[in-house]
Structures are given as structure tokens and as C-alpha cells.
Design an enzyme around this catalytic site. Structure first.
Site, PDB file in Angstrom:
ATOM      1  N   GLU A   1      -6.861   4.783  -0.209  1.00 16.59           N
ATOM      2  CA  GLU A   1      -6.459   5.352   1.072  1.00 16.59           C
ATOM      3  C   GLU A   1      -5.971   6.778   0.862  1.00 16.59           C
ATOM      4  OE1 GLU A   1      -5.061   1.338   3.449  1.00 16.59           O
ATOM      5  OE2 GLU A   1      -3.531   2.691   2.666  1.00 16.59           O
TER       6      GLU A   1
ATOM      7  N   SER B   1      -5.216   4.959   5.439  1.00 18.63           N
ATOM      8  CA  SER B   1      -4.166   4.054   5.862  1.00 18.63           C
ATOM      9  C   SER B   1      -4.194   3.947   7.373  1.00 18.63           C
ATOM     10  CB  SER B   1      -2.810   4.585   5.403  1.00 18.63           C
ATOM     11  OG  SER B   1      -1.758   3.930   6.077  1.00 18.63           O
TER      12      SER B   1
ATOM     13  N   CYS C   1       0.846  -8.298   4.573  1.00 20.07           N
ATOM     14  CA  CYS C   1       0.406  -6.912   4.411  1.00 20.07           C
ATOM     15  C   CYS C   1      -1.095  -6.780   4.207  1.00 20.07           C
ATOM     16  CB  CYS C   1       1.227  -6.240   3.318  1.00 20.07           C
ATOM     17  SG  CYS C   1       2.925  -5.926   3.890  1.00 20.07           S
ATOM     18  N   ASP C   2      -1.519  -5.543   4.008  1.00 22.90           N
ATOM     19  CA  ASP C   2      -2.868  -5.086   4.313  1.00 22.90           C
ATOM     20  C   ASP C   2      -4.020  -5.960   3.810  1.00 22.90           C
ATOM     21  OD1 ASP C   2      -1.184  -3.065   5.071  1.00 22.90           O
ATOM     22  OD2 ASP C   2      -2.505  -1.467   4.445  1.00 22.90           O
ATOM     23  N   LYS C   3      -4.115  -6.205   2.511  1.00 22.89           N
ATOM     24  CA  LYS C   3      -5.260  -6.947   1.971  1.00 22.89           C
ATOM     25  C   LYS C   3      -4.986  -8.441   1.918  1.00 22.89           C
ATOM     26  CE  LYS C   3      -6.428  -2.853   1.696  1.00 22.89           C
ATOM     27  NZ  LYS C   3      -5.090  -2.355   1.911  1.00 22.89           N
TER      28      LYS C   3
ATOM     29  N   ASP D   1       0.813  -1.215   0.000  1.00 26.87           N
ATOM     30  CA  ASP D   1       0.000   0.000   0.000  1.00 26.87           C
ATOM     31  C   ASP D   1       0.846   1.264   0.000  1.00 26.87           C
ATOM     32  OD1 ASP D   1      -2.169  -1.661   0.056  1.00 26.87           O
ATOM     33  OD2 ASP D   1      -3.198  -0.598   1.659  1.00 26.87           O
TER      34      ASP D   1
END
Length: 551
Positions: A442, A468, A119-121, A78
């Protein structure tokens, strides 16, 4: 075993011939097939070490009598995707990850799975896949990055983005900016604050799908590799006992996750991901539950960007088990939920110890008596909006100001950079929601620019996009319905007064009911020309208030 039809008997001879082509022995073919979903790649710092974690998981599975088989999952950074077209492709990968993992697991008849996200997703995507497939499954993440150090202080990615804002405002020079660039992110791992990746890895541990330490053991520590081996061994124990993912991911486990979310002060993105994972488990999480739990849950941690501590500090203080044990002292944890350890939550946290009450506050001395996230509703967000309350300056918890309206992140960024946003303003960024973005970008660049200009205690930002985990300040996202779906955010006009009341969970556009109805009656949302995956995604995605799941 699920793999038996493709391994045993004359009807499986063709399948076995292809296993022979892989170089497998008869003994390997006869073992349970354990899929190891590795999200290793060479572009995401949080994933660059996952090859080592994957090898450790392989060893753990093999030691426990399984046949480990690695296949990949994609992952987007991201931070690298931030602030340009690439951010439209971040959230949308969550469903690609879930779908592709489902395809690989069912096509090849795996008996069990070990998921290795970071990480994020990537984390919620694999949790969605685990729920959908309902196989014996464990998780082990790549681990968080160590904090950087500048001028004797710890730093992180949020420090870097805010330094960019300070540079554009003339508050630091180019040499200092370059120092941040070199030192803010010192090595592999998910970025070092309580951002989305670390939030989700911690909550994976709370839900019971990750072993203790999953969310906090630093990426560079050898304990991370030991944890990976144990995750490989643990999945074989789950397989022997036929304990499946949805046996662990119960409604009560999600209530634990939301409670610990409030105590940790996690990223607002958890309010997208937890409902989406629950949807795959077959039940609904209403965002109103977040406020109910927040009312009774003290905020015990102020990790970056909310405060000066980092994931390594949380790990040293006792990690997620210590936070859960603290909450358990006042009866806020469902103790009977099952975990991948084979123990209940109560058994798992029985010996947890809070080694640093400054990093993990006691329930008698919290940062706040209420939780870190609030869901705001009102005529501007009748379906809800989300703010990280623990990262908002006290002076901005209640605020009213004029709307400064922008149709995209880029337009807002340009106005901030040119000094057109003044103290008291409320920046409104629309057409950045799940459908309108599409992809719900984001807004870390504009929020960091506001902070970098010293406006963090006087300017708010409202969007139908999201933020974020590195964002701090009075930043309210996930405004639903979004502009592209005909929501009220689409009819806000320049100069309209907007009222923010975070303690009372209200977000109001200060126009009469008659005026709002008149505007909405004539409102025609803008349409963007789309192609490829984004076109399909925009056509299928639901509201951010329901987790932006695909219908």
C-alpha cells in the site's frame, strides 16, 4: 454431523481419549463441534479486544447447545506495517489465513464455524476459508475504533499520516505532530474511517455472512458483545437447518456487495478481495461489473477519508441496513438473498431507518449519481486499474500531466519529501504489484505526503501496487498487467504525458501505438532476489485484476 466419525463408536475411542485429555465431559463431546476462529493478538489495535468478543461467541454457542472450540488466525496491522519491508507481508497473509483455517477445520472435523476477524486481510482471508470449507458459518468482527478528536474535529489514522506530510513540508510543528500522534487513534478497534477493514466488515454484512451491525457497532460498545453472543447462537440455527456458507455467498449476494460498496465509497482494496472470495465460491467477478453497477448506483456516504464522518456516525445513522434500505427504494438490492439471520435480505432490512440523511444521503440527494469506485482501462492498464472516485477532488477527475517515474515506493517518497514533485505531475510507482513487490504494498505514505504538502488537488499517483483505504486523492492502483509481468507501466519514461479521465474510465499513456509496441518488444522486467514465503508467493500469485489469487 461432520464430527461424528471422531466422536462416536468404538473406532473413535482414541479420539475421545484426547478429548478427555482436554478435560471435556461426555456431554461436551456429544455436542456439535463449533470452531471459533479468533484473530486476537496483542500487536494489532483492531484485534486487542477480540479476546472479549471470543468469550461472548463461546457463550452464545454454548447457550445454543454447541461445543465451542477456539483456534487462532494471524493478523497484520497495515498501519504498523506501512512504509517499510513489513508491508510486503500484508496481502500475502490473506492466503495464509485461508489455508491455515482450512487445515484446522478439516483436520479436527468441525461441524460449524464462527469467524472473528477485524483488520484488512483477516476479513477476506476468513471469508475465503468459509467459502472453501462450505460449513454453516457466521462472522462477527471486533468492531471499528472511535474517532479521535483534535482542535474540536474528529480525526483518524489518515489524519495522522497526512499530519506527517504536513510536518515534513513545514506546515505544522513537532508539537502539533505529537498531538496527532497521541489523539488520532484513541483506542481499540479497526481504524475509524471507511478504510479496508471497515469496508470488508460492512460488505460481510451485505453478503449475508455477518449479523446487522457487524460492520459498524464500535469496538468499545457493549452491543458488540451482544452481537457476538447472537452470532454464536445463529451458527447453531444454521447448523440445524444445514445452511452452509455458499448457500449465502451467491453471485447475487456479491452483486449486492458491489452495489453497497459503490454507495458507501469503500476502499479500493475491495476490488482485490471480492473477486478472490468469489473465486473460492466457484465463480468469477469481472472488474467491468464494478463500472456497470457504479453507473446506476448513487454514492450516499462520504466517510473518512472522503469526508468528515466516521464509522460511529454511520452506526448512529442506521448502519449498513439503512444504506441497503435506501438503495432498495430504487430497486438496486437483490432482496431474496439469504443471510445468517435466517431471513432474506428483504426481510432483514424491512425495518431499517435512515436516522441522519447528512451521513447517509437519500437517493434523491446523493453525493454523486455514480458509485464511489471506478475501474479505469486504456493502453496503460489494458486489464484494468482502480480508483476511489468519491475521494478525488473534482479538479482531478480529468487530468493530464508528465510522468515522474520511480521504481519503488521508497524512491517516490524521497522525491516527495525533498519537494521534487510539483503541481501537475503524475507520480508513477512500479514494481510494487503482486509479483513485483512482491505483496502489492500500500502506498499510504507517499499519498499522505502529497496531501500533507497541499498537492492533493494538483498531483496524481499511479501504481501497480495498491492503496490503503485511508488514501484520498487522484490515486490509481492495481494497474494491470503490472511491471513485473511485462505491463505497459514498466515502459513509462520520465516526462511521458499520461491522461486520466475518471468519468469515462480511461487511463492512457500519450505515446503512439507504434512507440508503445517498440518499447514493450524490448522490455525485460526487473527481477528482485527473493527468499522464503515471498519467493513462493511471487511465483504463484495472479494479476491484481483477478484478485491476486494464488494459482
Amino acid at each position: 454431523m461432520k464430527s461424528d466419525p471422531i466422536k462416536h463408536g468404538p473406532q473413535a475411542a482414541a479420539h475421545r481419549s484426547l478429548y478427555n485429555a482436554l478435560g471435556w465431559t461426555d456431554q461436551e463431546i456429544d455436542r456439535p463441534l463449533v470452531g471459533i476462529v479468533s484473530s486476537f493478538n496483542e500487536v494489532v489495535p483492531g484485534h486487542m479486544n477480540i479476546d472479549k468478543v471470543t468469550e461472548a461467541v463461546r457463550m452464545g454457542v454454548a447457550m445454543a447447545g454447541g461445543m465451542p472450540v477456539v483456534f487462532p488466525a494471524i493478523a497484520v496491522c497495515d498501519g504498523i506495517a506501512m512504509g517499510h519491508e513489513g508491508m510486503r507481508y500484508s496481502l500475502v497473509t490473506r492466503d495464509l489465513i485461508a489455508d491455515s483455517t482450512e487445515c484446522m477445520a478439516l483436520a479436527h472435523g468441525f461441524d460449524a464455524l464462527v469467524m472473528i476477524p477485524n483488520c484488512d486481510k483477516n476479513v477476506p482471508g476468513l471469508l475465503m476459508a468459509a467459502a472453501r470449507l462450505n460449513l454453516p458459518t457466521t462472522f462477527v468482527s471486533g468492531g471499528p475504533m472511535l474517532a479521535g478528536r483534535i482542535d474540536g474535529h474528529k480525526t483518524s489514522l489518515s489524519s495522522m499520516f497526512e499530519a506527517m506530510g504536513a510536518y515534513k513540508a513545514g506546515r505544522i510543528d513537532e508539537e502539533k505532530l505529537r498531538e496527532f500522534e497521541r489523539k488520532a487513534c484513541p483506542g481499540c478497534g479497526s481504524c475509524s474511517g471507511m478504510y479496508t477493514a471497515n469496508s470488508m466488515n460492512c460488505l460481510t454484512e451485505v453478503i449475508g455472512m455477518g449479523l446487522p451491525g457487524n460492520g459498524t457497532i464500535p469496538a468499545v460498545h457493549s452491543r458488540r458483545l451482544q452481537l457476538a453472543k447472537h452470532a454464536g447462537m445463529a451458527v447453531m440455527d444454521l447448523l440445524a437447518k444445514n445452511v452452509r456458507a455458499r448457500d449465502i455467498m451467491t453471485r447475487e449476494a456479491f452483486q449486492n456487495a458491489l452495489t453497497v460498496d459503490m454507495a458507501l465509497g469503500c476502499s479500493t482494496n475491495t476490488m482485490l478481495h471480492l473477486p478472490a472470495i468469489a473465486h473460492e465460491c466457484g465463480f468469477t467477478i469481472d472488474l467491468s461489473l464494478a463500472n456497470k453497477l457504479s453507473e446506476r448506483t448513487p454514492n450516499l456516504c462520504h466517510l473518512a477519508p472522503a469526508g468528515p464522518t466516521y464509522m460511529e456516525d454511520l452506526d448512529e445513522a442506521g448502519g449498513v441496513p439503512a444504506v441497503m434500505a435506501e438503495l432498495d427504494r430504487v430497486g438496486l438490492i437483490n432482496r431474496d438473498c439469504l443471510t445468517v439471520t435466517g431471513e432474506t435480505v428483504g426481510q432483514s432490512i424491512a425495518h431499517a431507518h435512515n436516522a441522519n440523511p447528512e451521513v447517509i444521503r437519500t437517493v434523491e440527494n446523493p453525493f454523486s449519481p455514480t458509485g464511489g469506485i471506478a475501474v479505469l482501462r486504456g493502453n496503460l492498464a489494458p486489464e484494468g486499474s482502480v480508483v476511489k472516485r468519491s475521494a478525488v477532488a473534482p479538479s482531478m477527475l480529468v487530468h493530464e500531466g508528465p510522468a515522474r517515474v520511480f521504481e519503488s515506493e521508497e524512491a517516490a517518497q524521497e522525491a516527495i519529501d525533498e519537494g521534487l514533485i510539483k503541481a501537475g505531475d503524475i507520480v508513477v510507482i512500479r514494481y510494487e504489484g503482486p509479483k513485483g513487490g512482491p505483496g502489492m504494498r500500500e502506498m499510504l505514505n507517499p499519498t499522505s505526503a502529497i496531501m500533507g504538502r497541499g498537492l492533493g488537488e494538483s498531483v496524481a499517483l499511479i501504481t501497480d501496487g495498491r492503496f490503503s483505504g485511508a488514501t484520498r486523492g487522484a490515486c490509481i492502483g492495481h494497474v494491470s498487467p503490472e511491471a513485473a509481468s511485462g505491463g505497459a507501466i514498466g515502459v513509462v519514461e520520465e516526462g511521458d504525458l499520461i491522461s486520466i479521465d475518471i468519468p469515462n474510465c480511461r487511463l492512457e499513456l500519450r505515446v503512439s501505438d507504434e512507440e508503445l509496441e517498440r518499447r514493450l518488444a524490448s522490455f525485460v522486467p526487473k527481477q528482485k532476489p527473493l527468499a522464503g514465503y515471498l519467493r513462493r508467493y511471487a511465483a504463484l500469485v495472479s494479476s491484481g485484476a483477478t484478485g491476486a489469487v494464488l494459482n
